[in-house]
Write a protein that holds these residues in place. Structure first.
Motif, mmCIF file in Angstrom:
data_model
loop_
_atom_site.group_PDB
_atom_site.id
_atom_site.type_symbol
_atom_site.label_atom_id
_atom_site.label_comp_id
_atom_site.label_asym_id
_atom_site.label_seq_id
_atom_site.Cartn_x
_atom_site.Cartn_y
_atom_site.Cartn_z
ATOM 1 N N TYR A 1 9.864 2.031 6.548
ATOM 2 C CA TYR A 1 9.960 1.794 5.112
ATOM 3 C C TYR A 1 9.570 0.371 4.728
ATOM 4 N N GLU A 2 9.494 -0.547 5.716
ATOM 5 C CA GLU A 2 9.085 -1.910 5.394
ATOM 6 C C GLU A 2 7.637 -1.963 4.900
ATOM 7 N N SER A 3 6.868 -0.906 5.144
ATOM 8 C CA SER A 3 5.471 -0.884 4.694
ATOM 9 C C SER A 3 5.278 -0.098 3.406
ATOM 10 N N ILE A 4 6.380 0.311 2.772
ATOM 11 C CA ILE A 4 6.271 1.210 1.630
ATOM 12 C C ILE A 4 5.568 0.556 0.439
ATOM 13 N N VAL A 5 5.813 -0.744 0.221
ATOM 14 C CA VAL A 5 5.175 -1.419 -0.912
ATOM 15 C C VAL A 5 3.662 -1.433 -0.726
ATOM 16 N N ASP A 6 3.221 -1.741 0.470
ATOM 17 C CA ASP A 6 1.790 -1.779 0.749
ATOM 18 C C ASP A 6 1.156 -0.398 0.559
ATOM 19 N N LYS A 7 1.852 0.640 0.977
ATOM 20 C CA LYS A 7 1.325 2.000 0.832
ATOM 21 C C LYS A 7 1.171 2.378 -0.639
ATOM 22 N N VAL B 1 6.868 0.374 -7.291
ATOM 23 C CA VAL B 1 6.736 -0.873 -6.542
ATOM 24 C C VAL B 1 7.884 -1.819 -6.875
ATOM 25 N N ASP B 2 8.255 -1.892 -8.129
ATOM 26 C CA ASP B 2 9.368 -2.747 -8.538
ATOM 27 C C ASP B 2 10.671 -2.278 -7.891
ATOM 28 N N ALA B 3 10.877 -0.962 -7.853
ATOM 29 C CA ALA B 3 12.125 -0.420 -7.315
ATOM 30 C C ALA B 3 12.252 -0.611 -5.813
ATOM 31 N N VAL B 4 11.137 -0.570 -5.102
ATOM 32 C CA VAL B 4 11.191 -0.659 -3.632
ATOM 33 C C VAL B 4 10.921 -2.067 -3.122
ATOM 34 N N ALA B 5 10.810 -3.046 -4.020
ATOM 35 C CA ALA B 5 10.425 -4.401 -3.622
ATOM 36 C C ALA B 5 11.332 -4.979 -2.544
ATOM 37 N N ALA B 6 12.617 -4.603 -2.558
ATOM 38 C CA ALA B 6 13.556 -5.154 -1.574
ATOM 39 C C ALA B 6 13.180 -4.794 -0.149
ATOM 40 N N TRP B 7 12.376 -3.741 0.030
ATOM 41 C CA TRP B 7 11.948 -3.384 1.384
ATOM 42 C C TRP B 7 11.017 -4.438 1.984
#
Length: 351
Positions: free
Chosen positions: A276-282, A259-265
């Motif tokens: 990929y904009e929904s990756i954090v939620d997933k 989650v920390d690594a993909v936060a920029a999405w």
């Protein structure tokens, strides 16, 4: 089926010093050879606890090569967009010679916005840069007096030294995530395929594999060369309850650093990364028990994991399985125990 260990670190300095991580990982690589595993694999990532202890797979695999004599060495994957093809092809050719032809080269596009920002590259160029770098490396390995003139690189005529140990070049594998067309392209080009089944529904993985295998066969490539690697989180214990408890804990830790690594999405959009904009939620909604039920993780007793693998083979065929034994930062002793239990009580059922 073939089996190997995929070193995907999810640690940082507050968890474990880098020298300790590499000491333990190399001990596990030696153990993998001793126990009869077929390959050792590692990733390329930067900056974050999510993979950041592995910015250069070639360096790690060269150390593995020096400590082993049989096990295959797999980049899973190098990112051609981040390295000039002459440099990347040369490093990999060195490793192929050092290991006497044990190298398989997985290439990937990358997907973390912060990594692209650091290399000052637009994410919308990731796919063409990936294809350009892969094809340039392939040409540098296979031919002499290479001239390359593309949108991204121009060089030549040059003849790469050293020449690869394997001729015309090491086996190429392509990392794909959720895009069926990437699998189809890999099949047409005659490459192997790297997938992570945990991020897709079973039916989607089957669809991607069908497209890949059909494209491979229709392109007339040699039978049996349609090699597929699937990566799974793995934790084994003779006690099923302990395996589930620890497996859940380490899955939670892995998701937290991801989650920390993909936060920029959360604020980034790119045509090349639809959805990929929904990756954090997933990731935040990840359900360990559901993953276990759907055979997206290999956690349990040896008997339970054997049954999970039998189902996976029914779904996907005789694929190559890569075990992520260190993700979530278990102790060395736990990872070594999982490796031994899997090798001694699970693998013989699939040889």
């Amino acid at each position: 089926m073939e089996f190997g260990i995929n070193f995907f670190p999810t640690v940082g300095p507050d968890d474990k010093p880098a020298d300790q991580y590499f000491d333990e990982a190399l001990r596990l690589a030696e153990l993998a050879e001793e126990l009869g595993y077929d390959h050792v694999k590692t990733v390329e990532h930067y900056f974050f606890e999510y993979g950041g202890y592995s910015p250069d797979p070639v360096t790690f695999l060269a150390a593995v090569a020096a400590r082993t004599s049989r096990v295959k060495l797999v980049t899973g994957a190098v990112i051609p967009a981040f390295t000039h093809p002459v440099k990347l092809a040369g490093k990999l050719a060195m490793l192929d010679n050092i290991s006497h032809g044990r190298l398989q080269v997985g290439f990937g596009r990358a997907f973390l916005p912060d990594e692209f920002d650091a290399f000052q590259l637009p994410m919308d160029e990731s796919r063409p840069r990936f294809l350009d770098g892969l094809r340039a490396c392939q040409k540098l390995w296979a031919e002499e007096n290479v001239v390359w003139d593309s949108e991204f690189h121009s060089f030549g005529p040059v003849t790469l030294l050293p020449r690869p140990y394997q001729r015309p070049h090491p086996r190429i594998l392509v990392a794909a995530a959720i895009t069926p067309s990437s699998c189809e392209q890999a099949g047409r080009d005659g490459h192997g395929l790297l997938l992570v089944p945990s991020i897709s529904k079973r039916e989607k993985v089957q669809e991607m594999l069908t497209l890949y295998r059909k494209a491979y066969a229709e392109a007339g490539h040699p039978a049996g060369g349609d090699e597929v690697h699937l990566s799974y989180g793995c934790y084994l214990s003779e006690d099923p309850a302990e395996a589930r408890t620890k497996g859940r804990e380490y899955a939670r830790r892995t998701n937290a650093v991801m989650v920390d690594a993909v936060a920029a999405w959360g604020t980034r959009r790119s045509e090349g990364y639809a959805g990929y904009e929904s990756i954090v939620d997933k990731i935040n909604k990840a359900d360990f028990d559901k993953s276990l039920t759907e055979n997206k993780t290999l956690v349990g007793s040896p008997e339970e994991v054997t049954e999970r693998l039998r189902t996976i083979r029914e779904w996907f065929g005789d694929v190559t399985i890569s075990l992520q034994l260190i993700s979530g930062n278990p102790t060395y002793e736990e990872s070594a125990r999982s490796a031994r239990l899997f090798a001694e009580q699970v693998m013989p059922n699939f040889r």
